[in-house]
Design an enzyme around this catalytic site. Sequence first.
Site, PDB file in Angstrom:
ATOM      1  N   ASP A  92      -3.018  20.383 -14.049  1.00  0.00           N
ATOM      2  CA  ASP A  92      -3.484  19.150 -14.683  1.00  0.00           C
ATOM      3  C   ASP A  92      -2.862  19.098 -16.070  1.00  0.00           C
ATOM      4  O   ASP A  92      -3.179  19.920 -16.932  1.00  0.00           O
ATOM      5  CB  ASP A  92      -5.009  19.154 -14.769  1.00  0.00           C
ATOM      6  CG  ASP A  92      -5.573  17.827 -15.254  1.00  0.00           C
ATOM      7  OD1 ASP A  92      -4.891  17.148 -16.051  1.00  0.00           O
ATOM      8  OD2 ASP A  92      -6.698  17.489 -14.870  1.00  0.00           O
ATOM      9  N   TYR A  98     -11.805  20.010 -16.137  1.00  0.00           N
ATOM     10  CA  TYR A  98     -12.457  18.735 -16.374  1.00  0.00           C
ATOM     11  C   TYR A  98     -13.629  18.576 -15.402  1.00  0.00           C
ATOM     12  O   TYR A  98     -13.514  18.858 -14.213  1.00  0.00           O
ATOM     13  CB  TYR A  98     -11.430  17.612 -16.185  1.00  0.00           C
ATOM     14  CG  TYR A  98     -12.003  16.227 -16.145  1.00  0.00           C
ATOM     15  CD1 TYR A  98     -12.684  15.702 -17.233  1.00  0.00           C
ATOM     16  CD2 TYR A  98     -11.853  15.441 -15.012  1.00  0.00           C
ATOM     17  CE1 TYR A  98     -13.211  14.423 -17.193  1.00  0.00           C
ATOM     18  CE2 TYR A  98     -12.367  14.161 -14.965  1.00  0.00           C
ATOM     19  CZ  TYR A  98     -13.054  13.660 -16.053  1.00  0.00           C
ATOM     20  OH  TYR A  98     -13.570  12.394 -16.007  1.00  0.00           O
ATOM     21  N   ARG A 152       0.834  -1.202   0.000  1.00  0.00           N
ATOM     22  CA  ARG A 152       0.000   0.000   0.000  1.00  0.00           C
ATOM     23  C   ARG A 152       0.869   1.252   0.000  1.00  0.00           C
ATOM     24  O   ARG A 152       0.539   2.271  -0.606  1.00  0.00           O
ATOM     25  CB  ARG A 152      -0.942   0.004   1.212  1.00  0.00           C
ATOM     26  CG  ARG A 152      -1.672   1.326   1.394  1.00  0.00           C
ATOM     27  CD  ARG A 152      -2.884   1.219   2.301  1.00  0.00           C
ATOM     28  NE  ARG A 152      -2.643   0.490   3.532  1.00  0.00           N
ATOM     29  CZ  ARG A 152      -2.072   1.023   4.619  1.00  0.00           C
ATOM     30  NH1 ARG A 152      -1.651   2.274   4.618  1.00  0.00           N
ATOM     31  NH2 ARG A 152      -1.922   0.303   5.709  1.00  0.00           N
TER      32      ARG A 152
END
Length: 243
Positions: free
Chosen positions: A176, A104, A52
């Site tokens: 982004d 987005y 993890r």
Amino acid sequence: MAENYQFETRCIHGDGGFVEEHPYGAVSVPIFQTATFAHPGIGKSTGYDYSRESNPTRYELESVMSSLEGADDSIACATGMAAIGICLELFGEGSHILCTEDLYGGTVRMFKSIGEKRGLKFSYVDTSDIDLVRKNIRKETKALYIETPSNPTMRITDFAEMRKLADEFGLLILADNTFLSPYFQKPLQLGADIVVHSGTKFLGGHNDVLAGFVCVKGKELSEKLRYTYKTVGCSLSDMLPSR
């Protein structure tokens, strides 16, 4: 030499040196399909403890992304939205984030449904207009969240001008870079502090992978994001980097 690798070579080998470390000299990246790793001794570690948090297969993918973006660290997440989600954890209640108005749609949905519930504040402006951005910076503004070119109207934001504002007001710049990918644009070199990607789009290329990336400049930001990453468990499966 790795520093002379062209972009196409970096897509495969990153900064080089992986194959020599693979078990049995495997040319392809081995899939380390394990949750836990044995320790050499008490208080000792191979560098991997629990998948993890970190995994050798995923690490190689992250290293390739760092090479492509020119990042100090890259974090591979389960999806692009998961990548954005851990970035939001950098900000406390009452923090304001000034965003490109044509983000987005999934990003806006996350900001409204999750970010605002946590006490974050967001506003949206045409970040191609430098004066408009300046006018909308508040005393509680902590970051500029930029998507350029924007999706879908292709608005362009000047990173150099955004960097000047960020330095003036003490802001982080999150970018982004999904739409252009590091092949066409490297926001960290242009002034961003953090770059996020959806690996589903141009990075994956075949519409068959869900993945996300956070590419970071600086050790302090990297440590904060990786702490959240291992805590919330949004890591990319060790199966996907091998595809």
